[in-house]
Design an enzyme around this catalytic site. Sequence first.
Site, short mmCIF file in Angstrom:
data_model
loop_
_atom_site.label_atom_id
_atom_site.label_comp_id
_atom_site.label_asym_id
_atom_site.label_seq_id
_atom_site.Cartn_x
_atom_site.Cartn_y
_atom_site.Cartn_z
N GLN A 88 33.60 -1.61 -48.78
CA GLN A 88 32.63 -1.83 -47.70
C GLN A 88 33.27 -1.74 -46.31
OE1 GLN A 88 29.34 -2.20 -48.00
NE2 GLN A 88 29.13 -2.53 -50.20
N CYS A 129 24.22 -5.00 -57.84
CA CYS A 129 24.57 -5.15 -59.25
C CYS A 129 24.04 -6.45 -59.82
CB CYS A 129 26.09 -5.13 -59.42
SG CYS A 129 26.86 -3.92 -58.41
C1 LIG Z 1 32.85 -4.48 -52.44
C2 LIG Z 1 32.50 -3.54 -53.54
N1 LIG Z 1 33.42 -3.24 -54.48
C3 LIG Z 1 33.17 -2.39 -55.48
C4 LIG Z 1 31.93 -1.78 -55.60
C5 LIG Z 1 31.69 -0.84 -56.75
O1 LIG Z 1 31.72 0.50 -56.33
P1 LIG Z 1 31.02 1.64 -57.21
O2 LIG Z 1 29.54 1.43 -57.09
O3 LIG Z 1 31.47 2.93 -56.58
O4 LIG Z 1 31.51 1.51 -58.60
C6 LIG Z 1 30.94 -2.07 -54.66
C7 LIG Z 1 29.59 -1.45 -54.78
O5 LIG Z 1 28.62 -2.08 -55.05
C8 LIG Z 1 31.23 -2.96 -53.59
O6 LIG Z 1 30.32 -3.26 -52.67
#
Ligand SMILES: Cc1ncc(COP(=O)(O)O)c(C=O)c1O
Length: 377
Positions: free
Chosen positions: A177, A322
């Site tokens: 982020q 998520c």
């Molecule tokens: C802080 C953070 N780390 C990891 C992720 C995971 O990334 P990705 O969706 O590319 O797997 C996200 C996304 O939701 C995130 O906001």
Amino acid sequence: MIYLDNAATTPVADEVLQAMMPYYSQVYGNPSSVHASGRQAKGAIERAREQVASAINAKPNEIVFTSGGTEADNAAIIGTALGYRDRGKHLITTKIEHHAVLHAFEYLEEIGYEVTYIAPESDGIVRVEAIEQAMREDTILISVMAVNNETGAIQPIAEIGELAKRKSVLFHTDAVQAVGLLELDVERMSIDLLSISGHKLHGPKGVGALFVRRGTHWKPTQHGGAQEFNRRAGTENLPGIVGLGVAIERAAGSREASWEHLQALRETMLSALRAGVDQLVVNSAPDSVPSILNLTIPGVSAERLLMNLDMLGIMAASGSACTSGSLLPSHVLMAMGLAEQSVRAAVRFSFSGQNTREEVAEAAQKVVQVVERLSRR
Ligand SMILES: Cc1ncc(COP(=O)(O)O)c(C=O)c1O
């Protein structure tokens, strides 16, 4: 439609899409093939590797392409734990990390590692002193995110990097982020491992990158072919990698202008809501990144507010994408010490460079109307 859920994902920028297109049906060779098409594909990957490296002041051979932020986080944490298991089995992280980090640590606990989870202060920021106190002789890794995805709180990663270096412990940061908002310099900030995701910066979904400092005894966790210099097996996502390269170059190159624009958007939303909503509570610390605004409107459930806004064409979220289908309250806001009722009422508006002030003002006006209606019931 007014899309204010950019911390969940962003639209792919035209320039990025244009750069990706030829790699689907014109230059489609396998980058491992030695013929002309393969060499052309390989060249495109190496160009993208330079673009990613340059955005964080790394060397191209320190960049490993992955399937996204989640894989980068898992590979960083599990790969370090495996590589350094003879030195120690203690790891430190925080209670506010994304589940891609937290669940990787929980897995390590299941196989015999010990993990200390540091709580933030009430502003959502973790203090470096708390990390120092948790350190032990057998600590091998500290993992702290650069910017929290629910509140936008900026974590003191340069200070944590300095501490880790002084104590000869590895430091990983989930910068998913933070790219395009904060200056990220792996040398100056003493970062050993750093995770990136394409779809948060107007790049494609399903592609990311992990920076691994040269000389780190990190063990790959995906086994197969010799791709990525034996560090990440599997045929490369060629168009995705090309898209990530262009997206990160754009994001890093427009960091300051983009910060200013986002600040204006956040201010537009905040001043309209402060004027129109009683007892508005801002859960994001004042010096958070301007792209994320986390709020609680007491007495109005997030679920009802978001449903009503959705019907009016306004898209926002109650926290991390998520966890939005889950009934559990946000682990981030709970760790900050908010009462469960406030956590359940929290909403997150997240902006991108593609949002305009006009649409944010319109969205704010609709939020005020919906809150008025819901509070009357
Ligand atoms: C802080 C953070 N780390 C990891 C992720 C995971 O990334 P990705 O969706 O590319 O797997 C996200 C996304 O939701 C995130 O906001």
